[in-house]
Scaffold this active site. Structure first.
Site, short mmCIF file in Angstrom:
data_model
loop_
_atom_site.label_atom_id
_atom_site.label_comp_id
_atom_site.label_asym_id
_atom_site.label_seq_id
_atom_site.Cartn_x
_atom_site.Cartn_y
_atom_site.Cartn_z
N ILE A 158 0.77 -1.28 -0.09
CA ILE A 158 -0.06 -0.02 -0.15
C ILE A 158 0.81 1.13 -0.01
O ILE A 158 0.60 2.00 -0.85
CB ILE A 158 -0.92 -0.12 1.22
CG1 ILE A 158 -1.94 -1.02 0.89
CG2 ILE A 158 -1.51 1.37 1.43
CD1 ILE A 158 -2.69 -1.49 2.25
N ASP A 177 11.10 1.20 7.51
CA ASP A 177 10.75 -0.14 7.56
C ASP A 177 12.00 -0.66 7.70
O ASP A 177 12.76 -1.01 6.74
CB ASP A 177 10.09 -0.30 6.20
CG ASP A 177 9.20 -1.75 6.63
OD1 ASP A 177 9.61 -2.46 7.04
OD2 ASP A 177 8.05 -1.70 6.01
N ARG A 238 -4.17 0.04 10.77
CA ARG A 238 -5.13 -0.49 11.94
C ARG A 238 -5.16 0.58 13.28
O ARG A 238 -4.26 1.28 13.33
CB ARG A 238 -4.63 -1.61 12.47
CG ARG A 238 -4.68 -2.83 11.65
CD ARG A 238 -5.89 -3.13 10.93
NE ARG A 238 -6.98 -3.70 11.85
CZ ARG A 238 -6.89 -4.83 12.24
NH1 ARG A 238 -5.99 -6.10 11.51
NH2 ARG A 238 -7.61 -5.39 13.20
N ASP A 262 -9.03 6.54 9.21
CA ASP A 262 -10.02 5.73 8.78
C ASP A 262 -10.02 4.64 9.80
O ASP A 262 -11.02 3.98 9.50
CB ASP A 262 -9.48 5.32 7.58
CG ASP A 262 -10.58 4.31 6.87
OD1 ASP A 262 -11.81 4.82 6.70
OD2 ASP A 262 -10.54 3.05 6.54
N GLU A 267 -14.26 0.30 17.39
CA GLU A 267 -14.88 0.77 16.25
C GLU A 267 -16.14 -0.01 16.35
O GLU A 267 -16.37 -1.21 16.60
CB GLU A 267 -14.44 0.10 15.00
CG GLU A 267 -13.06 0.90 14.69
CD GLU A 267 -12.31 0.41 13.30
OE1 GLU A 267 -11.19 1.24 12.97
OE2 GLU A 267 -12.97 -0.41 12.83
N HIS A 285 -13.84 3.52 8.73
CA HIS A 285 -13.10 2.18 8.22
C HIS A 285 -13.42 1.70 6.75
O HIS A 285 -13.89 0.90 6.66
CB HIS A 285 -13.23 1.05 9.14
CG HIS A 285 -12.20 -0.11 9.23
ND1 HIS A 285 -11.75 -0.79 10.17
CD2 HIS A 285 -11.44 -0.44 8.07
CE1 HIS A 285 -10.91 -1.67 10.02
NE2 HIS A 285 -10.68 -1.57 8.80
#
Length: 330
Positions: A158, A177, A238, A262, A267, A285
């Site tokens: 992504i 990363d 997440r 998001d 949730e 989400h």
């Protein structure tokens, strides 16, 4: 002999993709709308359940594996598998699969959209005009996007697609990363930097790691304090990757300029103090969603079940995901 697959919760308007995949396979679909692991166990009573199709809302606990002793496969609707007790799955020799590649286009587009909407203050201008006003200075001062620096936390599928999509905006792109080689990162024209350096240099930050024990509350008070006061933070990965109390403090104390998220720790978010803040955009989400990605998700999750139960080749086995790199499930 026919096989039984239990859908643990109702999250889609229909199960047509699953029915198409299971047609003529001898696989029976049993649908429940469980709200807990205990209700999953209850729904399985009286059936030899060979596989579960499960979303991320209900924990698949050790008790599930203990009570459903015929279980061979747990196929997760989505990328994340942190709701599944992988140690228990291994102990009971159950294969766990996910769908790590179904919404790369959608999530990367949503992340870029949240960045642009935050930079240009689109929601705030919309509210301003809908309230009967008409003043371009209402959100002044705005900064030009060109020449800014974007920092990507994790550099999986992504994040790489985000990099490709923002190419025309003439941004400097950094990433942190530790599991992706510098050579791979450099192929995308991106600079690999340290964790704190990313926050110190970036005007825009977008998070993309999967949720693991290593990444839970990765973005905490220290991370926000390392960011520029003008920084915009976006999370489409997440919810628990971010310490929301630290995000609230960072926004209300003007430690950062704005945020757009998001995903949330809880949730729906209930009475989260982040709701209603002028400098925070929250979407429900929805980053994963398009009609195409929804169909792909349902179909691929079902295809994994068929492959596993009919001794085919599984594409997305994740039982060892706790030791996999961040980017491997992104």
């Amino acid at each position: 002999m026919s096989k039984n697959v239990l859908v643990t919760e109702t999250v889609f308007p229909d199960l047509e993709p699953e029915h198409r995949v299971f047609e003529d396979t001898g696989i029976n679909l049993i649908v429940t709308d469980a709200g807990s692991a205990e209700e999953i166990i209850d729904a399985a009573e009286g059936h030899d359940i060979d596989a579960l199709l499960t979303a991320t809302h209900i924990p698949i606990t050790a008790a599930v594996f203990e009570h459903i002793d015929s279980l061979e496969i747990v196929s997760s609707y989505g990328i994340g598998v942190d709701h599944i007790d992988l140690d228990a799955a291994n102990d009971h020799e159950v294969t766990v699969t996910n769908v790590p590649d179904y919404s790369v286009e959608e999530v990367s587009t949503h992340a870029v959209s949240l960045l642009l909407a935050s930079v240009r203050r689109i929601p705030q201008y919309r509210e301003h005009v809908n309230s009967g006003n008409w003043d371009w200075e209402a959100e002044a001062p705005l900064e030009r996007l060109r020449g800014k620096t974007l920092g990507l936390v994790a550099f999986g599928k992504i994040a790489r697609r985000v990099t490709e999509k923002i190419e025309g905006f003439d941004l400097t792109v950094l990433t942190y990363d530790p599991y992706v080689s510098d050579e791979t990162i450099e192929e995308y024209g991106v600079e690999s930097v340290g964790f704190e350096e990313l926050f110190a240099r970036s005007d825009l930050i977008s998070s993309h790691p999967p949720l693991t024990e290593e990444t839970r509350h990765l973005i905490d008070a220290d991370a926000f304090s390392a960011m520029k006061e003008s920084a915009i933070y976006v999370n489409t990965s997440r919810g628990p990757v971010v310490d929301e109390s630290a995000l609230y403090d960072a926004i209300t104390n003007d430690e950062i300029h704005a945020a757009a998220i998001d995903v949330m720790e809880e949730e729906p978010p209930g009475d989260s103090p982040l709701l209603g803040l002028d400098d925070v955009i929250i979407t429900p989400h929805a980053a994963w969603y398009s009609e195409q990605s929804k169909e792909e998700l349902q179909r691929k999750a079902a295809e994994e079940v068929v492959a596993g139960l009919q001794n085919g080749t599984l594409r997305y086995v994740v039982n060892d995901s706790k030791t996999k790199p961040w980017a491997s499930t992104d």
